[in-house]
Design a protein around this motif. Structure first.
Motif, short mmCIF file in Angstrom:
data_model
loop_
_atom_site.label_atom_id
_atom_site.label_comp_id
_atom_site.label_asym_id
_atom_site.label_seq_id
_atom_site.Cartn_x
_atom_site.Cartn_y
_atom_site.Cartn_z
N MET A 1 0.76 3.56 -11.05
CA MET A 1 0.62 3.15 -12.44
C MET A 1 1.28 1.80 -12.69
O MET A 1 2.31 1.50 -12.09
N ALA B 1 3.25 7.08 -17.75
CA ALA B 1 2.27 8.06 -17.24
C ALA B 1 2.43 9.41 -17.94
O ALA B 1 3.53 9.94 -18.04
N GLY C 1 -1.91 6.23 -19.03
CA GLY C 1 -0.76 5.35 -19.05
C GLY C 1 -1.09 4.10 -19.83
O GLY C 1 -2.16 3.99 -20.43
N VAL D 1 -4.60 11.71 -15.62
CA VAL D 1 -3.43 10.89 -15.92
C VAL D 1 -3.83 9.78 -16.89
O VAL D 1 -4.95 9.29 -16.86
N PRO E 1 4.92 2.99 -14.68
CA PRO E 1 5.12 4.38 -14.27
C PRO E 1 5.74 5.27 -15.35
O PRO E 1 5.36 6.44 -15.49
N SER E 2 6.63 4.72 -16.16
CA SER E 2 7.28 5.54 -17.19
C SER E 2 6.31 5.93 -18.30
O SER E 2 6.60 6.84 -19.08
N SER F 1 2.36 8.34 -10.13
CA SER F 1 3.11 7.35 -10.92
C SER F 1 3.33 6.04 -10.17
O SER F 1 3.38 4.98 -10.79
N GLN F 2 3.45 6.11 -8.85
CA GLN F 2 3.67 4.87 -8.11
C GLN F 2 2.49 3.91 -8.19
O GLN F 2 2.64 2.72 -7.93
N VAL G 1 3.29 14.07 -9.53
CA VAL G 1 3.73 13.11 -10.55
C VAL G 1 4.30 11.86 -9.89
O VAL G 1 3.96 10.73 -10.26
N HIS H 1 -3.71 1.53 -14.04
CA HIS H 1 -3.20 1.71 -12.68
C HIS H 1 -3.60 0.55 -11.79
O HIS H 1 -4.51 -0.20 -12.10
#
Length: 154
Positions: A71, A77, A100, A98, A74-75, A68-69, A64, A29
């Protein structure tokens, strides 16, 4: 003092001071910074423990989106446990886990996160306060979750 002795003295001083230079850690992140209009909020405000509350589907989706923003991918996560607590002022603190991919493409371990739910019931907005990927930040996030009344997330 010649350059070599100066370097040795500097290394000794750093060791005694506990300053260790380490390679940067590649986490999944970006650093979390409170966005406007939340940036002005006091960092030293006391934390009031809340009572556990369930999260409805809109709130879960807001979490979420909000996490995610931050990360790097983001996809990538993936989310673990998510729990919330509402204090007497109506503020819902949410903690969860989370994972990623890092910028190198490696999958990072689950990291705890904390944030608050704002907005309205029909249009909730989750504002991330922190993500704890490294040992110190992990301990801080987990401590804030406990102080906020959020049940164990690990």
């Amino acid at each position: 003092m010649d350059g070599r002795k100066g370097g040795i003295a500097c290394a000794i001083a750093m060791a005694l001071a506990g300053c260790v230079t380490a390679a940067p850690v590649d986490v999944a992140h970006h650093g979390v910074v409170l966005p406007w209009p939340y940036a002005h909020l006091p960092a030293d405000a006391p934390i009031e423990a809340g009572v556990p509350v369930g999260l409805d589907p809109l709130q879960q989706e807001a979490v979420v989106v909000g996490v995610s923003q931050w990360m790097k991918e983001p996809s990538s996560a993936t989310f673990g446990t998510m729990r919330g607590a509402r204090n007497t002022r109506g503020i819902v603190t949410i903690c969860g886990l989370v994972a990623g991919r890092t910028s190198a493409g490696a999958t990072a371990a689950l990291a705890p996160f904390i944030g608050v739910m704002l907005g309205t019931p029909g249009d909730p907005e989750f504002v991330v306060v922190g993500i704890g990927s490294l040992p110190r930040s992990r301990a801080e996030v987990l401590s804030l979750c406990r102080e906020s009344g959020v049940a164990q997330i690990e």
